[in-house]
Design a protein around this motif. Structure first.
Motif, mmCIF file in Angstrom:
data_model
loop_
_atom_site.group_PDB
_atom_site.id
_atom_site.type_symbol
_atom_site.label_atom_id
_atom_site.label_comp_id
_atom_site.label_asym_id
_atom_site.label_seq_id
_atom_site.Cartn_x
_atom_site.Cartn_y
_atom_site.Cartn_z
ATOM 1 N N TYR B 126 109.077 89.318 18.708
ATOM 2 C CA TYR B 126 109.304 87.863 18.675
ATOM 3 C C TYR B 126 110.068 87.467 17.408
ATOM 4 C CZ TYR B 126 108.142 82.929 17.982
ATOM 5 O OH TYR B 126 108.201 81.587 17.731
ATOM 6 N N HIS B 127 109.616 88.001 16.288
ATOM 7 C CA HIS B 127 110.274 87.658 15.010
ATOM 8 C C HIS B 127 111.729 88.120 14.989
ATOM 9 C CE1 HIS B 127 106.267 87.117 12.610
ATOM 10 N NE2 HIS B 127 106.599 86.053 13.319
ATOM 11 N N HIS B 128 111.971 89.309 15.542
ATOM 12 C CA HIS B 128 113.350 89.838 15.571
ATOM 13 C C HIS B 128 114.248 88.989 16.465
ATOM 14 C CE1 HIS B 128 113.331 93.314 13.043
ATOM 15 N NE2 HIS B 128 112.134 93.672 13.530
ATOM 16 N N GLY B 129 113.620 88.365 17.467
ATOM 17 C CA GLY B 129 114.403 87.562 18.413
ATOM 18 C C GLY B 129 114.773 86.183 17.858
ATOM 19 N N LEU B 130 114.217 85.810 16.711
ATOM 20 C CA LEU B 130 114.498 84.480 16.153
ATOM 21 C C LEU B 130 115.790 84.488 15.340
ATOM 22 C CD1 LEU B 130 110.913 83.526 14.866
ATOM 23 C CD2 LEU B 130 112.052 82.639 16.908
ATOM 24 N N ASP B 131 116.447 83.348 15.313
ATOM 25 C CA ASP B 131 117.693 83.216 14.547
ATOM 26 C C ASP B 131 117.359 82.642 13.164
ATOM 27 O OD1 ASP B 131 120.144 82.737 13.500
ATOM 28 O OD2 ASP B 131 120.868 81.466 15.152
ATOM 29 N N PRO B 132 117.531 83.456 12.100
ATOM 30 C CA PRO B 132 117.135 82.981 10.762
ATOM 31 C C PRO B 132 117.978 81.800 10.263
ATOM 32 C CG PRO B 132 117.793 85.302 10.727
ATOM 33 C CD PRO B 132 118.121 84.790 12.074
ATOM 34 N N ASN B 133 119.114 81.569 10.923
ATOM 35 C CA ASN B 133 119.985 80.482 10.462
ATOM 36 C C ASN B 133 119.591 79.127 11.039
ATOM 37 O OD1 ASN B 133 121.605 82.361 9.042
ATOM 38 N ND2 ASN B 133 122.511 82.960 11.001
ATOM 39 N N LYS B 134 118.687 79.157 11.987
ATOM 40 C CA LYS B 134 118.274 77.897 12.601
ATOM 41 C C LYS B 134 117.366 77.119 11.665
ATOM 42 C CE LYS B 134 118.706 78.150 17.550
ATOM 43 N NZ LYS B 134 117.980 78.048 18.821
ATOM 44 N N ALA B 135 117.390 75.810 11.806
ATOM 45 C CA ALA B 135 116.608 74.951 10.910
ATOM 46 C C ALA B 135 115.098 75.146 11.106
ATOM 47 C CB ALA B 135 116.978 73.497 11.169
ATOM 48 N N ASP B 136 114.693 75.385 12.343
ATOM 49 C CA ASP B 136 113.254 75.503 12.606
ATOM 50 C C ASP B 136 112.765 76.953 12.573
ATOM 51 O OD1 ASP B 136 114.578 76.318 14.837
ATOM 52 O OD2 ASP B 136 113.402 75.130 16.265
ATOM 53 N N TYR B 137 113.578 77.830 11.939
ATOM 54 C CA TYR B 137 113.221 79.259 11.900
ATOM 55 C C TYR B 137 111.824 79.488 11.304
ATOM 56 C CZ TYR B 137 113.176 84.138 10.394
ATOM 57 O OH TYR B 137 112.815 85.447 10.184
ATOM 58 N N LYS B 138 111.592 78.869 10.154
ATOM 59 C CA LYS B 138 110.306 79.064 9.455
ATOM 60 C C LYS B 138 109.133 78.602 10.321
ATOM 61 C CE LYS B 138 107.923 79.602 5.471
ATOM 62 N NZ LYS B 138 106.634 79.733 6.087
ATOM 63 N N GLU B 139 109.337 77.458 10.962
ATOM 64 C CA GLU B 139 108.274 76.896 11.800
ATOM 65 C C GLU B 139 107.980 77.824 12.989
ATOM 66 O OE1 GLU B 139 107.555 73.016 14.577
ATOM 67 O OE2 GLU B 139 109.160 72.916 13.066
ATOM 68 N N LEU B 140 109.079 78.280 13.631
ATOM 69 C CA LEU B 140 108.914 79.188 14.786
ATOM 70 C C LEU B 140 108.329 80.532 14.357
ATOM 71 C CD1 LEU B 140 112.257 78.543 16.689
ATOM 72 C CD2 LEU B 140 109.965 77.940 17.473
ATOM 73 N N TYR B 141 108.762 81.019 13.168
ATOM 74 C CA TYR B 141 108.286 82.301 12.649
ATOM 75 C C TYR B 141 106.770 82.256 12.440
ATOM 76 C CZ TYR B 141 108.259 86.595 9.868
ATOM 77 O OH TYR B 141 108.017 87.862 9.406
ATOM 78 N N ASP B 142 106.312 81.145 11.881
ATOM 79 C CA ASP B 142 104.878 81.014 11.557
ATOM 80 C C ASP B 142 103.993 80.803 12.789
ATOM 81 O OD1 ASP B 142 105.329 81.447 8.933
ATOM 82 O OD2 ASP B 142 105.400 79.325 8.383
ATOM 83 N N LYS B 143 104.622 80.507 13.907
ATOM 84 C CA LYS B 143 103.839 80.286 15.134
ATOM 85 C C LYS B 143 103.139 81.555 15.612
ATOM 86 C CE LYS B 143 105.532 76.347 17.714
ATOM 87 N NZ LYS B 143 106.294 75.925 18.880
ATOM 88 N N ALA B 144 103.731 82.681 15.324
ATOM 89 C CA ALA B 144 103.151 83.949 15.777
ATOM 90 C C ALA B 144 102.566 84.719 14.604
ATOM 91 C CB ALA B 144 104.226 84.784 16.466
ATOM 92 N N ARG B 145 101.275 84.884 14.643
ATOM 93 C CA ARG B 145 100.597 85.643 13.575
ATOM 94 C C ARG B 145 99.619 86.623 14.217
ATOM 95 N NH1 ARG B 145 101.261 83.932 8.540
ATOM 96 N NH2 ARG B 145 102.130 81.855 8.204
ATOM 97 N N ILE B 146 99.440 87.730 13.545
ATOM 98 C CA ILE B 146 98.489 88.706 14.106
ATOM 99 C C ILE B 146 97.068 88.165 14.009
ATOM 100 C CG2 ILE B 146 99.857 90.795 13.698
ATOM 101 C CD1 ILE B 146 97.892 91.284 11.288
ATOM 102 N N LEU B 147 96.241 88.635 14.916
ATOM 103 C CA LEU B 147 94.840 88.229 14.904
ATOM 104 C C LEU B 147 94.124 89.013 13.800
ATOM 105 C CD1 LEU B 147 92.639 86.626 16.762
ATOM 106 C CD2 LEU B 147 92.008 88.929 17.433
ATOM 107 N N GLU B 148 93.655 88.281 12.807
ATOM 108 C CA GLU B 148 92.944 88.948 11.707
ATOM 109 C C GLU B 148 91.550 89.328 12.178
ATOM 110 O OE1 GLU B 148 94.111 89.875 8.915
ATOM 111 O OE2 GLU B 148 96.019 88.790 8.844
ATOM 112 N N TYR B 149 91.184 90.585 11.962
ATOM 113 C CA TYR B 149 89.852 91.026 12.398
ATOM 114 C C TYR B 149 88.737 90.440 11.530
ATOM 115 C CZ TYR B 149 92.157 94.374 15.484
ATOM 116 O OH TYR B 149 92.918 94.952 16.469
ATOM 117 N N THR B 150 89.146 89.857 10.390
ATOM 118 C CA THR B 150 88.126 89.253 9.529
ATOM 119 C C THR B 150 88.053 87.739 9.746
ATOM 120 O OG1 THR B 150 89.813 89.224 7.836
ATOM 121 C CG2 THR B 150 88.181 90.996 7.701
#
Lengths: 278, 264
Positions: B126-150
């Motif tokens: 998902y992260h590789h598929g995002l365009d870093p030049n887009k304005a909402d890149y950071k927002e879209l990037y942060d949408k996907a996070r791994i499930l922390e086991y803690t």
């Protein structure tokens, strides 16, 4: 040796199947437990094997209390239930997974039994017919060389040649150290095998005698005509006349017919008990 | 001979339990892994990454553990297997320990490893598929996070895992036939029973009750404003300890006691 002392057991607390049963089974013998369906044969075997626990009284098997199900007790007992089901393994796979639990297991004997019982050594065991699966389990159980071998209706599901092989195998594995207990209602199948008969009915021990004692007390013969002067305990019409069971008052030497013996006992329990008492 | 535990005997039993019914054991694990992957992929498409990893983690961990516990201890649905299991020359403790090891020491870490690899791979893609030049890149990037086991969700699921597997181990010994269905029904009935009872009791105290979570807190709505009242930390701590340690331990011990006393 198996010592059953004042055993009481019931599936429901208020309804006991066995009440104060006393029974001793010695080494080096093949015991046949006979009884009707639901008479409590399997229940007795399960109590001896630690699968069911007595409500009161005690059972010891070669010094062990079956109820504890200790590994050193279990590695010296093999229980073959009426219905068997083997895992989806090959013969080798089954051996590798199950044989290590039995220290006296003999691989050579096992393969010899497989040959005798004509069990094909290829493919998965679960693909075999139910009769073949049963023969496989019998071969495995015999090769385990346990001191107690318990067989619940072993001939059910076996074809005629297999029943014959089964009798030969069981007779060949009996040793002075071993007790073999066979529960059955197909008495004909095991007539030549059993050397001690135990008959249970409604949780009561009706007969507990060796074949020699039975032969000494009862007479099994065929007569052409019924004679009222000679009272019979049991009679059955046959092609040659009547097959009868009578008290052996003249020390006649006749061959015990287990089916007729069983019918006699279930029809005349009080009379038979009285005959065997004196 | 040690009648309670012998390492050689125990290892033989462990080997036998795993390899006796390989399709049941490995097939079930594979099925759970595949199901997790499918659910993750589906929910990622129709919802978001947070829902995807939470739901697939719950399904894989809790349901997987539940069915594995049923497979390991559920030998009593037919006479032959039940007798074979009880008369196998090993102690009740070794039989019980084998089930515990398979569920908690073999399956649990394996599933966690599988899930982490799956979660990381999906998020990397998902992260590789995002365009870093887009304005909402950071927002879209942060949408996907791994499930922390803690994290809190994982913690709740671990509690579910140990309670449900313990219930299934004990249930397999109490119910010979269709134990999976019976235990599942009991688990659901207990859960909804607690939930309904808690909701009814909370309803007596709060007029504008929106939701009530057993042993956690209540949500209320007053004049279009929502609020949540949680249990006091001390009470909450006790409840957590009960569900996290006491209940699973009781269920696992109950399974051992019942196995020792099992008649068949």
């Amino acid at each position: 040796m198996i010592i059953i002392n004042k055993l009481s057991f019931g599936y429901h607390a208020k309804k006991l199947l066995y009440k104060n049963l006393d029974l001793t089974l010695s080494k080096g013998k093949i015991y046949g437990i006979l009884g009707k369906n639901g008479a409590g044969k399997s229940t007795l075997l399960k109590n001896m094997s630690g699968l069911l626990f007595p409500s009161s009284g005690s059972i010891t098997v070669n010094g062990f209390i079956p109820q504890k199900r200790e590994p050193s007790f279990l590695e010296n007992i093999y229980f073959i239930p009426e219905e068997v089901e083997v895992s989806p393994l090959t013969v080798i796979g089954y051996l590798n997974l199950f044989a290590p639990f039995y220290p006296e297991f003999n691989r050579n004997l096992f393969y010899a039994y497989l040959r005798d019982l004509e069990i094909k050594d290829h493919g998965k065991l679960s693909d075999l017919s139910l009769g073949q699966q049963k023969k496989f389990i019998i071969a495995f159980a015999l090769a385990c060389n346990t001191k107690l071998l318990v067989l619940d209706e072993p001939t059910n599901g076996l074809d005629i040649p297999s029943k014959s092989w089964f009798r030969k195998l069981i007779a060949s594995v009996l040793s002075e150290e071993r007790i073999i207990i066979i529960s059955t209602h197909q008495v004909k199948d095991l007539e030549t095998l059993i050397d001690h008969v135990i008959v249970v009915d409604n949780g009561e021990l009706i007969l507990n005698n060796s074949m020699a004692e039975i032969s000494k007390k009862l007479c099994f013969k065929t007569i052409h005509k019924m004679d009222e002067r000679n009272p019979v305990l049991y009679s059955e019409e046959s092609l040659n006349g009547y097959t009868v069971v009578t008290e052996n008052t003249n020390d006649e030497d006749t061959k015990v017919n287990l089916e007729h013996l069983f019918n006699t006992i279930t029809q005349q329990p009080v009379l038979v008990k009285a005959i065997f008492k004196h | 001979m040690n009648e309670i535990f012998n390492l050689k005997r125990f290892l033989q039993l462990l080997r036998k339990t795993i390899f006796e019914k390989p399709i049941q054991m490995f097939g079930l694990s594979f099925l759970v892994f595949a199901l997790s992957l499918i659910i993750y992929t589906c929910f990622r498409s129709i919802s978001n990454y947070q829902s995807a990893n939470i739901i697939s983690f719950f399904i894989g961990l809790v349901l997987g553990g539940f069915f594995l516990a049923a497979a390991v201890m559920g030998n009593f649905s037919n006479t032959a297997n039940g007798i074979s299991f009880l008369t196998l020359p090993v102690s009740a403790f070794e039989k019980w320990l084998t089930a515990v090891i398979i569920i908690c020491v073999l399956y649990l870490p394996l599933y966690l490893l599988f899930f982490r690899i799956m979660d990381l791979t999906m998020i990397q893609i998902y992260h590789h598929g995002l365009d870093p030049n887009k304005a909402d890149y950071k927002e879209l990037y942060d949408k996907a996070r791994i499930l922390e086991y803690t994290g809190l969700e994982a913690k709740i699921f671990f509690i579910f895992f140990f309670n449900v597997t313990g219930a299934m181990l004990a249930g397999s010994l109490y119910f010979n036939k269709i134990s999976v269905i019976k235990v599942a029904l009991i688990c659901v009935a207990v859960f909804f029973g607690f939930y309904s009872l808690n909701y009814l009791i909370a309803g007596i105290f709060f007029d504008s009750l929106e939701a009530a979570f057993p042993f956690s807190g209540v949500s209320i709505e007053l004049a279009n404003q929502k609020g949540r009242i949680d249990l006091p930390p001390q009470a909450s701590g006790i409840v957590l300890i009960m569900f996290q340690y006491i209940f699973p331990a009781l269920l696992y011990v109950l399974a051992f006691v019942k196995l020792r006393e099992k008649e068949f």
